[in-house]
Design a protein around this motif. Structure first.
Motif, PDB file in Angstrom:
ATOM      1  N   THR A  56       0.849  -1.191   0.000  1.00 44.20           N
ATOM      2  CA  THR A  56       0.000   0.000   0.000  1.00 44.20           C
ATOM      3  C   THR A  56       0.884   1.240   0.000  1.00 44.20           C
ATOM      4  N   GLU A  57       0.847   1.987  -1.091  1.00 42.98           N
ATOM      5  CA  GLU A  57       1.654   3.197  -1.183  1.00 42.98           C
ATOM      6  C   GLU A  57       1.186   4.235  -0.160  1.00 42.98           C
ATOM      7  N   GLN A  58       2.131   5.054   0.284  1.00 35.32           N
ATOM      8  CA  GLN A  58       1.881   6.056   1.305  1.00 35.32           C
ATOM      9  C   GLN A  58       1.996   7.459   0.716  1.00 35.32           C
ATOM     10  N   ARG A  59       1.243   8.372   1.322  1.00 34.71           N
ATOM     11  CA  ARG A  59       1.354   9.767   0.881  1.00 34.71           C
ATOM     12  C   ARG A  59       2.680  10.373   1.299  1.00 34.71           C
ATOM     13  N   ILE A  60       3.242   9.906   2.429  1.00 36.96           N
ATOM     14  CA  ILE A  60       4.540  10.360   2.894  1.00 36.96           C
ATOM     15  C   ILE A  60       5.330   9.146   3.360  1.00 36.96           C
ATOM     16  N   LEU A  61       6.647   9.320   3.482  1.00 34.86           N
ATOM     17  CA  LEU A  61       7.534   8.252   3.931  1.00 34.86           C
ATOM     18  C   LEU A  61       8.296   8.650   5.190  1.00 34.86           C
ATOM     19  N   ASN A  62       7.933   9.771   5.793  1.00 36.36           N
ATOM     20  CA  ASN A  62       8.653  10.287   6.961  1.00 36.36           C
ATOM     21  C   ASN A  62       7.949   9.841   8.241  1.00 36.36           C
ATOM     22  N   PRO A  63       8.554   8.943   9.039  1.00 32.07           N
ATOM     23  CA  PRO A  63       7.894   8.469  10.254  1.00 32.07           C
ATOM     24  C   PRO A  63       7.840   9.492  11.381  1.00 32.07           C
ATOM     25  N   SER A  64       8.480  10.635  11.221  1.00 38.25           N
ATOM     26  CA  SER A  64       8.303  11.724  12.190  1.00 38.25           C
ATOM     27  C   SER A  64       6.935  12.381  12.041  1.00 38.25           C
ATOM     28  N   LEU A  65       6.300  12.156  10.883  1.00 39.70           N
ATOM     29  CA  LEU A  65       5.043  12.826  10.580  1.00 39.70           C
ATOM     30  C   LEU A  65       3.854  11.884  10.543  1.00 39.70           C
ATOM     31  N   GLN A  66       4.101  10.616  10.259  1.00 43.22           N
ATOM     32  CA  GLN A  66       3.002   9.658  10.244  1.00 43.22           C
ATOM     33  C   GLN A  66       3.471   8.322  10.776  1.00 43.22           C
ATOM     34  N   ALA A  67       2.777   7.849  11.811  1.00 44.27           N
ATOM     35  CA  ALA A  67       3.103   6.559  12.414  1.00 44.27           C
ATOM     36  C   ALA A  67       2.237   5.482  11.788  1.00 44.27           C
ATOM     37  N   SER A  68       2.842   4.593  11.044  1.00 39.68           N
ATOM     38  CA  SER A  68       2.134   3.449  10.474  1.00 39.68           C
ATOM     39  C   SER A  68       3.164   2.472   9.941  1.00 39.68           C
ATOM     40  N   THR A  69       2.790   1.200   9.903  1.00 33.94           N
ATOM     41  CA  THR A  69       3.714   0.198   9.377  1.00 33.94           C
ATOM     42  C   THR A  69       4.047   0.470   7.917  1.00 33.94           C
ATOM     43  N   GLY A  70       3.098   1.031   7.154  1.00 31.32           N
ATOM     44  CA  GLY A  70       3.368   1.346   5.758  1.00 31.32           C
ATOM     45  C   GLY A  70       4.447   2.394   5.591  1.00 31.32           C
TER      46      GLY A  70
END
Length: 533
Positions: free
Chosen positions: A43-57
């Motif tokens: 599942t593609e993500q809108r962002i790849l920065n884990p400082s901004l979004q917490a998710s396994t993706g």
């Protein structure tokens, strides 16, 4: 039911027979340098920065490029990463981190306490979906020198809570890249710059992401891999075929079909296991939009829960070896916080019909009481199966359910930003402590659009007070008791329902070494991962 019960039972039995025991470990070998790790990116993500979004993706990519202050070791204990040591004052209002020296960002700039201060105050506290609740009482981060960060809290912050949270909610971003920009729209969100073992190279949407070995990584002689390639494959059957062909080596987080996991688990080239996922147990969710006056009535929510035979679903479609009846927002594997005996809603179709009648929703033409839209998250096959099960179960009590399927970005936008749903179903992931990723599903006040937070249109001041009290309680026994109060209230009011507990399943090629060796391995940095020839 319209499901093929026999086919489902055969699939469950096959998975149980073929999944490798979690306790099996690979023999120690001398690591081999080089090679490319290929990963199924479902599942593609809108962002790849884990400082901004917490998710396994996000972690599956960003966790190799950026690093947290604290990680977990093989036993699930807090371990140094960008922070080497920490201490708290007795009142829990000041927590000091000593930072690792000699670390550089991938663009060559030094990592300093200024990066920690900026990330904590501008990202974790204001934007990060679970961080906004966790850092609610964070007032300031002081930087007395380049390698010390002092966190100041208005209310006590239990040190154990913060250390449990930081492996997921403690990733650091470079201040010099984000300062003075629109953080949410910064190009680095899809081309991240970190301190991790791999440097971002390229992202072609719908195709692949590439990261290469960081030659200046602070861990001596690591990483072992030359590069990682994440291949975007949304079709589960196609992903399984690429596993068999050797084109991908790893499919994380239960992204393959159950039948394919069963088949690949019998193939000696692969390991199918729950090992390495112990730190991210998940529960299947059913989320209610209180803006719909039908669902704002607690009798309707309880009727919906009573209408579903969850033990039947687990037995026939998931396998009781890897799923069990959920009892609330804190899963039974959380030994520090789980308390049994909370209010439950067992299968009782007569009670469901009675509650719906009492709520004034009598059956009309064709036996239909009303219609609801259900948005399922596109994360895994169990969600798809559960969606159909919900639809058919509610049909039995006169509720027509229209399923609206969307891609990942569409689901997140529709449910958490636009609020354009009646019911939603997906996963809640428990991350070591209820205050990390669980209470935020219930506490009011999360910014609109923050995924996996309370966007249901409901505020419960009593529940908010319990959540805040538990999050700032320093005594472990009293803290556990407050979380028992939280679950009791949450289950009674049924703001959302978490009826099934599971662990993610991993499918990985046996060429991979040092894999699944921490409780959140899929999200971790893979600095010690290597490939046998």
């Amino acid at each position: 039911m319209d499901f093929s019960r026999r086919a489902a039972m055969l699939t469950s039995a096959a998975i149980a027979a073929s999944v490798n025991a979690p306790e099996l470990a690979l023999a120690q070998e001398t690591p081999r340098r080089g090679g490319t790790m290929t990963v199924h990116f479902a599942t593609e993500q809108r962002i790849l920065n884990p400082s901004l979004q917490a998710s396994t993706g996000v972690y599956i990519v960003g966790g190799k490029i950026q690093e947290p202050l604290v990680d977990l070791d093989a036993q699930g204990r807090p371990a140094p990463c960008l922070a080497t040591a920490w201490e708290s004052t007795p009142d829990g209002r000041t927590i000091t981190f000593r930072l690792r020296q000699g670390v550089t960002w991938h663009d060559g700039r030094p990592f300093t306490s200024a990066d920690v201060q900026f990330t904590a105050m501008e990202m974790w506290k204001k934007i990060l979906n679970y961080g906004t609740a966790l850092q609610l009482f964070l007032e300031a981060v002081e930087t007395p020198d380049a390698h010390t960060a002092v966190f100041r809290y208005a209310q006590p912050m239990p040190l154990n809570l913060l250390l449990r949270a930081l492996p997921d909610l403690g990733y650091i971003s470079p201040k010099h890249i984000y300062e003075g920009t629109d953080i949410r729209q910064n190009p680095a969100n899809t081309a991240p710059i970190g301190t991790g073992p791999f440097r971002f190279v390229q992202y072609e949407r719908g195709q692949f992401i590439i990261a290469e070995r960081n030659p200046n990584y602070w861990r001596e002689n690591q990483p072992y891999l030359d590069r990682i390639v994440w291949r975007v494959i949304t079709d589960r059957s196609a992903a399984a075929a690429q596993m068999e062909a050797g084109q991908i080596l790893y499919s994380p987080f239960s992204a393959l079909a159950l039948a394919d996991l069963a088949r690949l688990g019998r193939d000696p080239r692969f390991e199918v296991t729950t090992r390495g996922n112990e730190g991210n147990p998940r529960t299947n969710t059913l989320e209610f939009n209180f803006r719909n006056p039908i669902l704002a009535d607690i009798r309707v929510r309880r009727a919906i829960a009573h209408a579903m035979n969850i033990p039947f679903f687990i037995e026939n479609f998931l396998s009781p070896n890897f799923a069990k009846l959920g009892t609330g927002p804190i899963p039974s594997v959380s030994t520090d916080f789980y308390t049994p005996g909370m209010p439950q809603y067992g299968f009782d179709r007569a009670a469901a019909n009675r509650l719906l009648d009492e709520a004034g929703h009598r059956r009309g033409a064709g036996g239909v009481r009303f219609t609801l839209r259900l948005n399922p998250a596109p994360w895994g096959e169990d969600i798809a199966l559960f969606t159909t099960f919900i639809q058919q179960s509610l049909q039995e009590v006169g509720i027509r359910v229209e399923v609206v399927r969307l891609d990942a970005a569409g689901f997140l936008r529709t449910v958490y930003n636009d609020w354009n749903f009646d019911l939603a179903t997906g996963w809640h992931q428990y991350r070591n402590d209820p205050a990390v990723s669980t209470t935020v599903w219930y506490r009011s006040g999360s910014p609109r659009g923050a995924p996996w937070t309370n966007q249901w249109g409901v505020t419960d001041p009593e529940l908010d007070a319990i959540i805040d009290s538990a999050a700032t309680e320093l005594d472990p026994a009293r803290r556990k008791a407050r979380y028992a109060d939280f679950v009791r209230r949450a289950n009674t009011e049924l703001m959302l329902w978490m009826p099934i507990e599971q662990l993610f399943m991993t499918c990985i090629n046996r060429r991979c070494r040092n894999h699944s060796n921490t409780p959140r391995w899929g999200s971790s940095s893979w600095h010690d991962l290597w490939l046998a020839s």
